[in-house]
Design a protein around this motif. Structure first.
Motif, PDB file in Angstrom:
ATOM      1  N   THR A 174      36.540  32.043  94.870  1.00  0.00           N
ATOM      2  CA  THR A 174      36.732  33.484  95.050  1.00  0.00           C
ATOM      3  C   THR A 174      36.372  33.960  96.450  1.00  0.00           C
ATOM      4  O   THR A 174      36.680  35.105  96.799  1.00  0.00           O
ATOM      5  CB  THR A 174      35.882  34.256  94.020  1.00  0.00           C
ATOM      6  N   GLU A 175      35.700  33.140  97.245  1.00  0.00           N
ATOM      7  CA  GLU A 175      35.399  33.454  98.645  1.00  0.00           C
ATOM      8  C   GLU A 175      36.306  32.577  99.495  1.00  0.00           C
ATOM      9  O   GLU A 175      36.103  31.368  99.584  1.00  0.00           O
ATOM     10  CB  GLU A 175      33.942  33.154  98.915  1.00  0.00           C
ATOM     11  N   PRO A 176      37.363  33.156 100.112  1.00  0.00           N
ATOM     12  CA  PRO A 176      38.363  32.319 100.794  1.00  0.00           C
ATOM     13  C   PRO A 176      37.808  31.408 101.883  1.00  0.00           C
ATOM     14  O   PRO A 176      38.417  30.385 102.199  1.00  0.00           O
ATOM     15  CB  PRO A 176      39.332  33.353 101.383  1.00  0.00           C
ATOM     16  N   ARG A 177      36.662  31.767 102.436  1.00  0.00           N
ATOM     17  CA  ARG A 177      36.110  30.960 103.532  1.00  0.00           C
ATOM     18  C   ARG A 177      35.246  29.804 103.041  1.00  0.00           C
ATOM     19  O   ARG A 177      34.847  28.951 103.850  1.00  0.00           O
ATOM     20  CB  ARG A 177      35.268  31.856 104.459  1.00  0.00           C
ATOM     21  N   TRP A 178      34.919  29.750 101.748  1.00  0.00           N
ATOM     22  CA  TRP A 178      33.950  28.766 101.263  1.00  0.00           C
ATOM     23  C   TRP A 178      34.401  27.339 101.563  1.00  0.00           C
ATOM     24  O   TRP A 178      35.562  26.974 101.358  1.00  0.00           O
ATOM     25  CB  TRP A 178      33.703  28.945  99.772  1.00  0.00           C
ATOM     26  N   ALA A 179      33.462  26.513 101.983  1.00  0.00           N
ATOM     27  CA  ALA A 179      33.768  25.179 102.487  1.00  0.00           C
ATOM     28  C   ALA A 179      34.101  24.171 101.405  1.00  0.00           C
ATOM     29  O   ALA A 179      34.647  23.106 101.706  1.00  0.00           O
ATOM     30  CB  ALA A 179      32.582  24.668 103.309  1.00  0.00           C
ATOM     31  N   GLN A 226      29.696  32.460  97.819  1.00  0.00           N
ATOM     32  CA  GLN A 226      28.714  32.295  98.881  1.00  0.00           C
ATOM     33  C   GLN A 226      28.875  33.400  99.936  1.00  0.00           C
ATOM     34  O   GLN A 226      29.995  33.734 100.320  1.00  0.00           O
ATOM     35  CB  GLN A 226      28.882  30.938  99.552  1.00  0.00           C
ATOM     36  N   LYS A 227      27.760  33.913 100.397  1.00  0.00           N
ATOM     37  CA  LYS A 227      27.804  34.958 101.405  1.00  0.00           C
ATOM     38  C   LYS A 227      28.536  34.470 102.648  1.00  0.00           C
ATOM     39  O   LYS A 227      28.205  33.420 103.213  1.00  0.00           O
ATOM     40  CB  LYS A 227      26.379  35.388 101.774  1.00  0.00           C
ATOM     41  N   ASP A 228      29.562  35.185 103.055  1.00  0.00           N
ATOM     42  CA  ASP A 228      30.402  34.860 104.217  1.00  0.00           C
ATOM     43  C   ASP A 228      31.064  33.487 104.098  1.00  0.00           C
ATOM     44  O   ASP A 228      31.543  32.941 105.091  1.00  0.00           O
ATOM     45  CB  ASP A 228      29.588  34.918 105.523  1.00  0.00           C
ATOM     46  N   GLY A 229      31.072  32.910 102.890  1.00  0.00           N
ATOM     47  CA  GLY A 229      31.698  31.616 102.679  1.00  0.00           C
ATOM     48  C   GLY A 229      30.899  30.437 103.209  1.00  0.00           C
ATOM     49  O   GLY A 229      31.382  29.305 103.178  1.00  0.00           O
ATOM     50  N   TYR A 236      21.714  28.890 106.693  1.00  0.00           N
ATOM     51  CA  TYR A 236      22.513  30.090 106.922  1.00  0.00           C
ATOM     52  C   TYR A 236      23.483  30.372 105.760  1.00  0.00           C
ATOM     53  O   TYR A 236      24.175  31.386 105.771  1.00  0.00           O
ATOM     54  CB  TYR A 236      23.278  30.007 108.245  1.00  0.00           C
ATOM     55  N   GLY A 237      23.532  29.478 104.769  1.00  0.00           N
ATOM     56  CA  GLY A 237      24.418  29.694 103.628  1.00  0.00           C
ATOM     57  C   GLY A 237      23.695  29.751 102.295  1.00  0.00           C
ATOM     58  O   GLY A 237      24.302  29.548 101.250  1.00  0.00           O
ATOM     59  N   ARG A 238      22.407  30.034 102.312  1.00  0.00           N
ATOM     60  CA  ARG A 238      21.628  29.911 101.080  1.00  0.00           C
ATOM     61  C   ARG A 238      21.879  31.019 100.067  1.00  0.00           C
ATOM     62  O   ARG A 238      21.563  30.863  98.883  1.00  0.00           O
ATOM     63  CB  ARG A 238      20.142  29.856 101.417  1.00  0.00           C
ATOM     64  N   GLU A 239      22.442  32.149 100.477  1.00  0.00           N
ATOM     65  CA  GLU A 239      22.572  33.297  99.580  1.00  0.00           C
ATOM     66  C   GLU A 239      23.890  33.272  98.811  1.00  0.00           C
ATOM     67  O   GLU A 239      24.968  33.149  99.395  1.00  0.00           O
ATOM     68  CB  GLU A 239      22.463  34.602 100.363  1.00  0.00           C
ATOM     69  N   ALA A 567      33.015  38.581  97.517  1.00  0.00           N
ATOM     70  CA  ALA A 567      32.921  37.129  97.381  1.00  0.00           C
ATOM     71  C   ALA A 567      33.001  36.654  95.942  1.00  0.00           C
ATOM     72  O   ALA A 567      33.396  35.513  95.685  1.00  0.00           O
ATOM     73  CB  ALA A 567      31.625  36.628  98.015  1.00  0.00           C
ATOM     74  N   ASP A 568      32.613  37.494  94.998  1.00  0.00           N
ATOM     75  CA  ASP A 568      32.553  37.054  93.603  1.00  0.00           C
ATOM     76  C   ASP A 568      33.754  37.498  92.781  1.00  0.00           C
ATOM     77  O   ASP A 568      33.827  37.198  91.588  1.00  0.00           O
ATOM     78  CB  ASP A 568      31.282  37.583  92.936  1.00  0.00           C
ATOM     79  N   VAL A 569      34.702  38.189  93.400  1.00  0.00           N
ATOM     80  CA  VAL A 569      35.841  38.753  92.670  1.00  0.00           C
ATOM     81  C   VAL A 569      37.108  37.983  93.034  1.00  0.00           C
ATOM     82  O   VAL A 569      37.463  37.892  94.213  1.00  0.00           O
ATOM     83  CB  VAL A 569      36.022  40.248  92.996  1.00  0.00           C
TER      84      VAL A 569
END
Length: 586
Positions: A174-179, A226-229, A236-239, A567-569
């Motif tokens: 749901t977060e297009p940037r997620w790795a 994930q926040k900002d993907g 920097y990706g813990r949230e 990010a969650d939608v």
């Protein structure tokens, strides 16, 4: 061979629960502690036992099994021959059989079946048949195909002694940037649940038993938002964030996994922010692992943490901050206590058996608490039939793994997964065209036309590209394709230059939903793949195979739309260029 009268838990006529209790009653604290750790192991050359790998800090096989009493391992690397893996596995089981109680080893693995042009990833596949990545399986929309894949992978795994799959991954993209979208089934919860359940059925079989591979589904309760993907392997990706208040939606695929009989669960590194749950990583999170997973969903299978939550072990030689988000201040021993209190059964990527033993001896963890998890871990070994026959047929391994039938099925799935996103009429390509190609071996392309050296000489050009990602500071970070989804100017300019000379087809390895508009505007056709060899691609482009793939996520129109989405939608980017399910026929 030891008779059941000497080791009564070997009596296969007894119920599994009774056998578990008989064995548990004989175990020392040290032997129980060994069950709780699942970490990386390496094999020796030519199927021999390994003396370890100093570069990765991995001890010898003997130290793990005999001295630390460990018997759950994730096989790192691969051999070129299946028979070498099988021979090593049998030697490891012989080593385990020589210990006081003879508890057999359970070997696990990360996915090994994906096709990739990346030499490192291809080496990891080794002798196994090659299939699209899970996003590509999602693009087929074919649950029967996914179950068939699972069944073939099960046969190949069991032929070499692998009995636990550290997959599938049913996180929602749901977060297009997620790795880490590539290993998911995409953005739609219903499709992810349907295909995830088919995957589990394929690996575990009609009934769970000696021919099964136990699946460890990840990452509960859904690792996608994930926040900002950014990925929580890194500080920097813990949230993990829920701006759309959509936490419950990410649980939906797991409900299908539970209904299909999924045996094991792995929580993710991320920590939930702004929810009713404690703001600590999911592996430490009692609200989630006990309250949600154990109590609400009634899950009584094995829960294994993601790797390295206790000791902050470096990954691939890189020095990163803790992955114990929200509890960074705790000592390793305190983290271990919190993980057990949360309801987990195993420490992934850890081997600190002495630490756990000391926690029990000091009274900080009760032996009764160990017994709760030990029962689950032993039960799995009994159910898999490892106590009856832990060995594999070395002579048969090479004939089973990567057989012609299995490779053909994998290639057919590669063809079925390719999605045609745009086409001005250039596709299908006519036979015998003069072709200019980039990213395709000229010998393969020559089977479909005459290969020429420049676009100006060609009737059509085919460019194979990779979705964009930002370069980060370390090699390990760059395994996680993150950051902007915009193509660099030089990539767009190159496509435009070639397209100005000749009708151009762009094939995109779409591991994340890139902003494709600039390429669609310039190329005659754009297609997407998620792991397909050049022959499979050219079969589709020339019409020798039907174009049937469908997008497993929306493709956004701009980075501004991505940054404005929640990010969650799912399906939350405004006015996407291509919708989930888009795919043209040829």
């Amino acid at each position: 061979m030891t008779e059941p009268t000497e080791r009564p838990w070997l009596n296969a006529e007894l119920p599994v629960e009774e056998r578990v209790e008989l064995l548990l009653g004989e175990m020392t604290l040290e032997e129980k502690a060994g069950l709780f750790f699942q970490t990386m192991i390496v094999m020796g050359e030519g199927g021999e036992l390994s003396e370890g790998d100093s570069a990765f800090g991995i001890p010898s096989n003997r130290e793990y099994v005999v001295e630390r009493h460990m018997n759950h391992f994730n096989l790192l690397g691969v051999a070129p021959k299946a028979s070498d893996i099988a021979a090593w596995h049998n030697k490891l089981q012989e080593l385990a059989a020589s210990t006081r109680l003879g508890i057999p080893v359970s070997i696990s693995t990360d996915p090994r079946h994906s096709f990739s042009d990346n030499p490192g990833a291809t080496m990891f596949a080794g002798p196994f048949s090659q299939w699209p990545e899970p996003l590509g399986l999602a693009a087929t929309r074919d649950a029967e195909l996914v179950e068939r894949f699972g069944d073939i992978a099960r046969q190949e795994y069991t032929a070499v002694g692998i009995r636990v799959a550290l997959h599938p991954q049913v996180d929602l993209a749901t977060e297009p940037r997620w790795a880490r979208q590539l290993q998911t089934f995409g953005e739609d919860a219903a499709l992810a649940g349907e295909l995830g359940a088919a995957y589990v059925r394929g690996f575990q079989g009609a009934s769970f038993g000696p021919g099964s591979v136990s699946t460890m589904t990840k990452h509960f309760p859904g690792g996608g938002p994930q926040k900002d993907g950014e990925d929580p392997h890194f500080d920097y990706g813990r949230e993990q964030v829920y701006p759309g208040d959509n936490f419950e939606h990410h649980l939906l695929p797991f409900e299908d996994i539970f209904a299909a009989g999924g045996r094991q669960i792995m929580p993710y590194y991320g920590m939930p922010v702004g929810t009713q749950y404690e703001e600590v990583g999911f592996g430490f999170n009692k609200d989630v692992l006990t309250g949600l997973l154990r109590e609400r969903f009634g899950f009584d299978g094995i829960v294994c943490t993601d790797w390295g939550l206790v000791t902050d072990q470096p990954i691939m030689g890189a020095d990163f901050a803790a992955r114990a988000w929200g509890v960074e201040h705790l000592t390793p021993a305190e983290r271990m206590v919190k993980i057990l209190d949360a309801g987990a059964d195993q420490f992934g990527g850890e081997s600190e058996t002495a630490m756990l033993i000391e926690l029990v001896r000091s009274g900080e963890v009760s032996e009764e608490r160990l017994d709760v998890s030990a029962r689950r871990l032993l039960r799995e070994k009994f159910a898999l039939g490892l106590f009856e026959n832990p060995y594999v047929d070395v002579a048969a391994a090479d004939a089973i793994v990567g057989s012609a039938e299995f490779r053909a099925a994998g290639e057919q799935a590669q063809r079925a997964s390719i999605a045609v996103l745009s086409n001005d009429g250039v596709l299908p390509l006519r036979a015998g065209l003069k072709l200019y190609v980039e990213g395709i071996d000229s010998e393969v392309a020559a089977r479909y036309g005459e290969v020429v050296a420049t676009p100006q000489e060609a009737d059509a050009a085919i460019l194979r590209l990779q979705a964009p990602y930002e370069q980060r500071a370390t090699m390990f970070e760059n395994f996680f394709h993150a950051g902007s989804l915009d193509f660099p100017e030089e990539v767009v300019a190159h496509v435009a230059e070639v397209a100005a000379s000749v009708p151009t087809v762009v094939d995109m390895f779409l591991d994340r939903p890139a902003v494709l508009g600039p390429l669609v505007d310039r190329a005659s056709a754009v297609v997407a793949n998620w792991g397909a060899n050049a022959g499979a691609l050219l079969d589709v482009l020339t019409g020798q195979a039907s174009a049937t793939g469908k997008l497993p996520f929306d493709v956004p129109r701009s980075m501004a739309a991505v940054e404005a989405s929640r990010a969650d939608v799912p399906f939350d980017t405004a006015d996407p260029l291509f919708r989930f399910g888009h795919g043209l026929s040829l």
